[in-house]
Design a protein around this motif. Structure first.
Motif, PDB file in Angstrom:
ATOM      1  N   GLU A 616       0.839  -1.357   0.479  1.00  0.00           N
ATOM      2  CA  GLU A 616       0.297  -0.153  -0.077  1.00  0.00           C
ATOM      3  C   GLU A 616       1.143   0.945  -0.010  1.00  0.00           C
ATOM      4  O   GLU A 616       1.031   2.240  -0.713  1.00  0.00           O
ATOM      5  N   THR A 617       2.115   1.290   1.179  1.00  0.00           N
ATOM      6  CA  THR A 617       3.268   2.289   1.014  1.00  0.00           C
ATOM      7  C   THR A 617       3.160   2.836  -0.676  1.00  0.00           C
ATOM      8  O   THR A 617       3.475   4.306  -0.550  1.00  0.00           O
ATOM      9  N   GLU A 618       4.201   1.700  -1.296  1.00  0.00           N
ATOM     10  CA  GLU A 618       4.620   1.598  -2.250  1.00  0.00           C
ATOM     11  C   GLU A 618       3.729   2.130  -3.624  1.00  0.00           C
ATOM     12  O   GLU A 618       3.393   3.391  -4.181  1.00  0.00           O
ATOM     13  N   ALA A 619       2.483   1.536  -3.129  1.00  0.00           N
ATOM     14  CA  ALA A 619       1.197   2.517  -4.040  1.00  0.00           C
ATOM     15  C   ALA A 619       1.151   3.480  -4.298  1.00  0.00           C
ATOM     16  O   ALA A 619       0.325   3.813  -5.278  1.00  0.00           O
ATOM     17  N   LEU A 620       1.033   3.697  -2.537  1.00  0.00           N
ATOM     18  CA  LEU A 620       0.940   5.540  -2.392  1.00  0.00           C
ATOM     19  C   LEU A 620       1.771   6.805  -3.058  1.00  0.00           C
ATOM     20  O   LEU A 620       1.373   7.778  -3.824  1.00  0.00           O
ATOM     21  N   ALA A 621       2.452   5.947  -3.027  1.00  0.00           N
ATOM     22  CA  ALA A 621       3.834   6.403  -3.241  1.00  0.00           C
ATOM     23  C   ALA A 621       3.923   6.661  -5.011  1.00  0.00           C
ATOM     24  O   ALA A 621       3.873   8.566  -5.040  1.00  0.00           O
ATOM     25  N   GLU A 622       3.899   5.901  -5.334  1.00  0.00           N
ATOM     26  CA  GLU A 622       4.197   5.913  -7.241  1.00  0.00           C
ATOM     27  C   GLU A 622       2.251   7.151  -7.825  1.00  0.00           C
ATOM     28  O   GLU A 622       2.845   7.619  -8.308  1.00  0.00           O
ATOM     29  N   LEU A 623       1.357   6.226  -7.259  1.00  0.00           N
ATOM     30  CA  LEU A 623       0.297   8.327  -7.155  1.00  0.00           C
ATOM     31  C   LEU A 623       0.538   8.911  -7.194  1.00  0.00           C
ATOM     32  O   LEU A 623       0.299   9.926  -7.967  1.00  0.00           O
ATOM     33  N   ARG A 624       1.651   9.660  -5.691  1.00  0.00           N
ATOM     34  CA  ARG A 624       1.810  10.759  -5.616  1.00  0.00           C
ATOM     35  C   ARG A 624       2.815  11.126  -6.299  1.00  0.00           C
ATOM     36  O   ARG A 624       3.358  12.400  -7.058  1.00  0.00           O
ATOM     37  N   ARG A 625       3.950   9.737  -6.688  1.00  0.00           N
ATOM     38  CA  ARG A 625       4.589  10.318  -8.034  1.00  0.00           C
ATOM     39  C   ARG A 625       4.534  11.214  -8.880  1.00  0.00           C
ATOM     40  O   ARG A 625       4.631  11.649 -10.452  1.00  0.00           O
ATOM     41  N   CYS A 626       3.680  10.463  -9.884  1.00  0.00           N
ATOM     42  CA  CYS A 626       2.507  10.649 -10.924  1.00  0.00           C
ATOM     43  C   CYS A 626       1.605  11.725 -10.849  1.00  0.00           C
ATOM     44  O   CYS A 626       0.928  12.019 -11.742  1.00  0.00           O
ATOM     45  N   SER A 627       1.171  12.148  -9.470  1.00  0.00           N
ATOM     46  CA  SER A 627       0.170  13.405  -9.126  1.00  0.00           C
ATOM     47  C   SER A 627       0.646  14.296 -10.376  1.00  0.00           C
ATOM     48  O   SER A 627       2.144  14.750 -10.469  1.00  0.00           O
ATOM     49  N   GLY A 628      -0.155  15.324 -11.444  1.00  0.00           N
ATOM     50  CA  GLY A 628      -0.299  16.132 -11.924  1.00  0.00           C
ATOM     51  C   GLY A 628       0.354  15.858 -13.567  1.00  0.00           C
ATOM     52  O   GLY A 628       0.254  16.857 -14.068  1.00  0.00           O
ATOM     53  N   THR A 629       1.177  15.011 -13.728  1.00  0.00           N
ATOM     54  CA  THR A 629       1.049  14.088 -15.068  1.00  0.00           C
ATOM     55  C   THR A 629      -0.332  13.404 -16.149  1.00  0.00           C
ATOM     56  O   THR A 629      -0.856  12.804 -16.595  1.00  0.00           O
ATOM     57  N   GLN A 630       0.284  12.352 -14.535  1.00  0.00           N
ATOM     58  CA  GLN A 630      -1.326  10.921 -15.248  1.00  0.00           C
ATOM     59  C   GLN A 630      -2.110  11.305 -14.220  1.00  0.00           C
ATOM     60  O   GLN A 630      -2.983  10.862 -14.718  1.00  0.00           O
ATOM     61  N   PHE A 631      -2.422  11.685 -12.933  1.00  0.00           N
ATOM     62  CA  PHE A 631      -3.553  11.655 -12.606  1.00  0.00           C
ATOM     63  C   PHE A 631      -3.678  12.995 -11.919  1.00  0.00           C
ATOM     64  O   PHE A 631      -2.622  13.818 -11.712  1.00  0.00           O
ATOM     65  N   ASP A 632      -5.198  13.036 -11.616  1.00  0.00           N
ATOM     66  CA  ASP A 632      -5.916  14.942 -10.661  1.00  0.00           C
ATOM     67  C   ASP A 632      -4.528  15.010  -9.301  1.00  0.00           C
ATOM     68  O   ASP A 632      -5.566  14.178  -8.980  1.00  0.00           O
ATOM     69  N   PRO A 633      -4.262  15.663  -9.248  1.00  0.00           N
ATOM     70  CA  PRO A 633      -3.739  16.189  -7.917  1.00  0.00           C
ATOM     71  C   PRO A 633      -4.392  15.822  -7.484  1.00  0.00           C
ATOM     72  O   PRO A 633      -4.328  15.784  -5.812  1.00  0.00           O
ATOM     73  N   GLY A 634      -5.728  17.188  -7.297  1.00  0.00           N
ATOM     74  CA  GLY A 634      -7.273  17.126  -6.216  1.00  0.00           C
ATOM     75  C   GLY A 634      -7.416  15.326  -6.425  1.00  0.00           C
ATOM     76  O   GLY A 634      -7.184  15.310  -4.376  1.00  0.00           O
ATOM     77  N   VAL A 635      -7.252  14.859  -7.039  1.00  0.00           N
ATOM     78  CA  VAL A 635      -8.559  13.382  -6.629  1.00  0.00           C
ATOM     79  C   VAL A 635      -6.956  12.296  -6.036  1.00  0.00           C
ATOM     80  O   VAL A 635      -7.230  11.996  -4.933  1.00  0.00           O
ATOM     81  N   VAL A 636      -5.462  12.730  -5.957  1.00  0.00           N
ATOM     82  CA  VAL A 636      -4.823  12.173  -5.556  1.00  0.00           C
ATOM     83  C   VAL A 636      -4.916  11.812  -3.994  1.00  0.00           C
ATOM     84  O   VAL A 636      -4.926  11.580  -2.874  1.00  0.00           O
ATOM     85  N   ASP A 637      -5.313  13.594  -3.787  1.00  0.00           N
ATOM     86  CA  ASP A 637      -4.702  14.209  -2.089  1.00  0.00           C
ATOM     87  C   ASP A 637      -6.352  13.469  -1.359  1.00  0.00           C
ATOM     88  O   ASP A 637      -6.671  12.932   0.044  1.00  0.00           O
TER      89      ASP A 637
END
Length: 654
Positions: A616-637
């Motif tokens: 879970e920690t690794e997956a969350l870190a990957e989401l944060r890394r891709c926030s603003g490029t692949q994913f919506d930063p607001g949705v990631v937060d």
């Protein structure tokens, strides 16, 4: 009848050739007078024959038959009593017959006219009055002055002398009125009848004028006008009348009243330079007064028609509620830039109405719609306005923001419920906040419609719910391992949506889109889906079609179309490098952005043939890394906050 008309036509033709063309001028006067009377009495007999043979308008035609009889008797009596006298007594007994006949002709015309003018507007009557007064003015101006000047002797003699031109004017006026209210195209019977009366009146006016100026002779063409008038009257009696005449009595053609108005104006101008008599001036002035009244009535009718057309254009004809056009105008006003209004649009679609119509008939269905419309309007009075869009669709615009749970919405929903023996009517509805959720009227209606379908399909046993269950079962049969994945993605998407403050309808759409976001994979070949290693470029081309295929599948069900749009956009990227449409940023629907984050997280947490699972920690870190490029930063937060808070979520993958 053919024989009678043949004899009548032949006799009239012979008489006209003698009096008008001068043929057979040497024929003895007694023979000509006999032919004259024979024509008149044969025509009179044919009118009486019509009275006996046909019931319709019998009173009117009986009156006209008496007119023809009296006129024929008067002509015969005058011939027998006074034809050989240089100065016949005036008045004499035939004058009484003629005057009575004239009066009866006017009464007969009026009776026929009355039977055909029910429902004629005042403006159409004025069209006839304009024509009648103009004809009367023309006749009076041309023939009345000499007659007036020649009216000498006893008061009775003067009265009789003046009675003829006055009755001529009245008869011509009636002819003009009859043609005017008949749209100046009254049909053959009325044309013949009008011609008969006009010929009679004009012939008598010319005769009176010739008598006044000393220009009358026994062989004058004027003598042919009376047998001609009676022969044409006989033809009018037997001509078949079109029923269309009774339904086409509408506004007169503008050019004809305008022509008569010009005639009246000409008579008034002529009266300034020549003596035309008071009757001509009064008739011409009356015609112009009628023109003024006609113009005023036309203006008033146009204003009334415009108001009615506006009302009809903005009001539903069955229920009396404002219609779709009125709703769109109101929404356009509310959503106009710079207008700071908050409102709620609720779109209703009746459930069970089709079955009610089928069982009880369309008449009962219309009555039900009217009853429900009244109840809906009453339930929202003071807080909103009810509209009928057509069929069994209604809308309410509340003048403030509401949710499904608010009492005003609940009252509106309850107003569209009716239960009876053998039927149950309720409604599905969709709610949209304005202007927050829709910038334009069409977008507001579309979103409300989609949410209404979502509400309809979410009910137990509804077609939409059955369609969703069917697709989910197909996915389970094709890819059993996807069941846990779609369930987890759906749970996560719902939690993130709640965190972001989405309403119930938006959450329902996201949940169903999360469950069905992989439905397009049922069309992807097995060798690609189960390939143990990474896909090559060609295989990726095929794989990236699954979102388009998924949307096509879901679009087959109206209630799942909004879900299909989220499925199509579920693999778009925030930076615009996703597929299939390369949407970027907020152009990607929010529901699709939520599903993308949840789908990626759940995929990273599961082991794949080509990659091990992440913690879970690794997956969350990957989401944060891709926030603003692949994913919506607001949705990631929001997603991170949901996992950190727990939010009551139990995933199937630890």
């Amino acid at each position: 009848m053919r024989l009678a008309f043949g004899l009548l036509g032949l006799g009239l033709a012979v008489y006209l050739l003698r009096t008008v063309a001068g043929v057979w001028a040497g024929v003895p006067a007694a023979t000509a007078d006999g032919l004259y009377s024979a024509i008149e009495f044969l025509a009179t007999a044919m009118v009486w024959w019509r009275v006996a043979a046909r019931r319709e308008d019998r009173a009117a035609w009986s009156t006209l038959a008496i007119f023809a009889t009296l006129w024929s008797v008067g002509d015969l009596g005058w011939t027998l009593s006074f034809a050989g006298q240089a100065m016949p007594p005036s008045p004499n007994w035939t004058d009484g017959v003629y005057v009575t006949a004239y009066a009866l002709a006017s009464v007969g015309m009026a009776l026929l006219l009355r039977s055909r003018v029910h429902g004629i507007r005042a403006s159409v009557w004025l069209d006839g009055l304009i024509g009648g007064c103009a004809l009367a003015a023309l006749c009076a101006a041309g023939f009345l002055a000499p007659v007036l000047n020649s009216a000498t002797g006893s008061s009775t003699a003067v009265a009789v002398t003046l009675a003829y031109p006055v009755l001529d004017v009245v008869l011509l006026c009636l002819v003009g009125v009859a043609f005017g209210v008949g749209d100046w195209r009254p049909g053959l019977p009325w044309m013949a009848l009008g011609l008969s009366m006009a010929v009679c009146a004009v012939g008598d006016a010319v005769y009176s004028w010739e008598q006044a100026v000393g220009g009358y002779s026994a062989v004058s063409w004027v003598n042919s006008t009376w047998p001609t008038a009676l022969a044409v009257l006989a033809a009018a009696a037997w001509l078949p009348e079109s029923r269309r005449l009774r339904t086409r009595l509408v506004d007169g053609v503008f050019a004809v009243p305008a022509m008569f108005a010009a005639i009246s104006l000409g008579v008034l101008v002529w009266s300034q330079f020549h003596q035309v008599g008071g009757l001509a001036v009064v008739a011409a002035a009356s015609s112009l007064v009628a023109v003024g009244l006609r113009a005023w009535l036309t203006h008033r009718e146009n204003v009334t028609l415009l108001a009615q057309s506006r009302q009809e254009a903005l009001e539903d004809g069955l229920t009396g509620l404002p219609n779709r056009r009125r709703l769109m105008l109101e929404l356009a006003r509310m959503l106009h830039p710079g207008t700071d209004e908050r409102a709620t649009l609720v779109f209703f679609d009746l459930d069970g109405f089709k079955g009610y119509n089928d069982n009880f008939g369309h008449g009962a269905g219309d009555t039900l719609l009217t009853r429900l419309a009244g109840a809906l309007a009453e339930s929202v009075a003071g807080v909103g306005t009810a509209y009928r869009l057509g069929g069994d669709e209604f809308c309410v615009v509340f003048d403030h923001e509401l949710t499904r749970e608010d009492a005003a919405v609940v009252r509106a929903v309850e107003a569209l419920v009716e239960i009876g023996e053998g039927f149950s009517i309720s409604s599905s509805y969709g709610l949209v906040s304005l202007p927050a959720e829709a910038p334009t009227p069409s977008a507001a209606l579309q979103l409300a419609d989609e949410r209404m379908y979502g509400h309809k399909s979410s009910r137990r046993g509804s077609p939409g719910s059955q369609g969703r269950d069917l697709l989910m079962q197909i996915l389970r049969e094709r890819e059993p391992e996807l069941e846990e994945h779609v369930d987890d993605v759906s749970l996560l998407a719902l939690a993130v949506g709640r965190r972001l403050g989405l309403d119930v309808e938006a959450l329902d759409e996201i949940a169903r889109a999360a469950e069905l976001h992989d439905v397009g994979k049922i069309a992807i070949p097995e060798v690609i889906l189960r390939k143990p290693g990474p896909l090559d470029d060609a295989e990726w081309q095929v794989m990236r079609q699954h979102t388009i295929i998924g949307e096509r599948i879901l679009a087959a069900a109206p209630s799942l179309r909004p879900v299909g749009r989220l499925v199509r956009a579920s693999h778009e990227r925030w930076d615009g490098d996703g597929y299939p449409d390369r949407l970027a940023g907020e152009r990607i629907p929010l529901g699709a952005r939520i599903i993308a984050v949840c789908d990626a997280f759940d995929a990273m947490r599961q082991a794949r043939p080509y990659a091990p699972s992440m913690s879970e920690t690794e997956a969350l870190a990957e989401l944060r890394r891709c926030s603003g490029t692949q994913f919506d930063p607001g949705v990631v937060d929001a997603f991170v906050a949901v996992l950190c808070d727990g939010a009551g979520i139990t995933l199937r993958v630890a």
